[in-house]
Scaffold this motif. Sequence first.
Motif, PDB file in Angstrom:
ATOM      1  N   ASP A  43       0.900  -1.093   0.002  1.00  0.00           N
ATOM      2  CA  ASP A  43      -0.117  -0.206  -0.052  1.00  0.00           C
ATOM      3  C   ASP A  43       0.794   1.215  -0.123  1.00  0.00           C
ATOM      4  O   ASP A  43       1.523   1.788   0.972  1.00  0.00           O
ATOM      5  N   ALA A  46      -0.422   4.253   2.260  1.00  0.00           N
ATOM      6  CA  ALA A  46      -0.155   4.284   3.626  1.00  0.00           C
ATOM      7  C   ALA A  46       1.190   4.172   3.985  1.00  0.00           C
ATOM      8  O   ALA A  46       1.650   4.334   5.272  1.00  0.00           O
ATOM      9  N   TYR A  48       3.114   0.818   3.818  1.00  0.00           N
ATOM     10  CA  TYR A  48       3.198  -0.348   4.512  1.00  0.00           C
ATOM     11  C   TYR A  48       3.153  -1.570   3.245  1.00  0.00           C
ATOM     12  O   TYR A  48       2.683  -1.259   2.438  1.00  0.00           O
ATOM     13  N   GLY A  78      -7.948   0.486   1.008  1.00  0.00           N
ATOM     14  CA  GLY A  78      -8.057  -0.779   2.144  1.00  0.00           C
ATOM     15  C   GLY A  78      -7.941  -1.783   0.813  1.00  0.00           C
ATOM     16  O   GLY A  78      -7.966  -1.734  -0.605  1.00  0.00           O
ATOM     17  N   LEU A  91      -7.902  -5.582   5.081  1.00  0.00           N
ATOM     18  CA  LEU A  91      -7.187  -4.341   5.707  1.00  0.00           C
ATOM     19  C   LEU A  91      -7.421  -2.928   5.280  1.00  0.00           C
ATOM     20  O   LEU A  91      -7.967  -2.853   4.095  1.00  0.00           O
ATOM     21  N   SER A  93      -6.708   1.341   5.803  1.00  0.00           N
ATOM     22  CA  SER A  93      -5.683   2.219   6.424  1.00  0.00           C
ATOM     23  C   SER A  93      -6.322   3.562   6.076  1.00  0.00           C
ATOM     24  O   SER A  93      -7.285   3.848   5.431  1.00  0.00           O
ATOM     25  N   GLU A 109      -8.161  -1.996  15.416  1.00  0.00           N
ATOM     26  CA  GLU A 109      -6.864  -1.485  15.299  1.00  0.00           C
ATOM     27  C   GLU A 109      -5.697  -2.337  15.213  1.00  0.00           C
ATOM     28  O   GLU A 109      -5.767  -3.232  16.262  1.00  0.00           O
ATOM     29  N   HIS A 116      -0.396   7.144  10.351  1.00  0.00           N
ATOM     30  CA  HIS A 116      -1.142   6.285   9.804  1.00  0.00           C
ATOM     31  C   HIS A 116      -1.572   4.928  10.723  1.00  0.00           C
ATOM     32  O   HIS A 116      -0.861   4.596  11.476  1.00  0.00           O
ATOM     33  N   LEU A 118      -3.681   1.290  10.835  1.00  0.00           N
ATOM     34  CA  LEU A 118      -3.890   0.050   9.867  1.00  0.00           C
ATOM     35  C   LEU A 118      -4.925  -0.662  10.740  1.00  0.00           C
ATOM     36  O   LEU A 118      -4.651  -1.016  11.980  1.00  0.00           O
ATOM     37  N   SER A 119      -5.987  -0.910  10.323  1.00  0.00           N
ATOM     38  CA  SER A 119      -7.169  -1.699  11.071  1.00  0.00           C
ATOM     39  C   SER A 119      -7.611  -2.872  10.178  1.00  0.00           C
ATOM     40  O   SER A 119      -7.182  -2.858   8.968  1.00  0.00           O
ATOM     41  N   ILE A 140       2.994  -7.102   9.073  1.00  0.00           N
ATOM     42  CA  ILE A 140       2.927  -5.469   8.462  1.00  0.00           C
ATOM     43  C   ILE A 140       4.240  -5.046   8.632  1.00  0.00           C
ATOM     44  O   ILE A 140       4.898  -5.101   9.634  1.00  0.00           O
ATOM     45  N   TRP A 142       6.053  -1.465   7.925  1.00  0.00           N
ATOM     46  CA  TRP A 142       5.941  -0.200   7.527  1.00  0.00           C
ATOM     47  C   TRP A 142       7.252   0.406   7.072  1.00  0.00           C
ATOM     48  O   TRP A 142       8.408   0.066   7.451  1.00  0.00           O
TER      49      TRP A 142
END
Length: 152
Positions: A43, A46, A48, A78, A91, A93, A109, A116, A118-119, A140, A142
């Motif tokens: 992504d 965001a 990541y 997402g 996912l 964001s 979450e 940022h 991420l959920s 994940i 980042w």
Amino acid sequence: MKPLAIAFLLGCTFAASAAQTPPGTHGQRAPAADPMKRFAWRDEAAGYTFVGPPRWTDKVTAVPLDSAALAKSGATSGVRFVAGSKTLLVLLSSDDERAHAMASSGARELSRHDGHVLSLKTEAGSGALALTDEELAAAIQWDGGDTGTVTR
């Protein structure tokens, strides 16, 4: 001297023609591509990368969410991870200001980093492809951070 030069040139020409060409040239087929050894989805917005477990390779595909689904969830970007017709997880964001909207839509979450959030929404009945909490934390990566690190 002239006959010696001609003999030398003929010898060099013969040696050059006897040398084999390197593989991959002159119409030879390229080697077969290696199959994908890991599942990864990036992504850019965001910042990541999600790296799935090896059991997801060649079984799970990433389907970006459309604008209607993003508006409903409160996220800015997402993705749905799908195996066949079954959604494994979603996912989402967003930035810090919209994190509450994502939480109110039923997402929990997972991680924060550099403004940022991420959920994720997990689906029940994912079977053998379901991720454990440790796999989710390690998945994940980042930008500018270590794997699985969370900044709060």
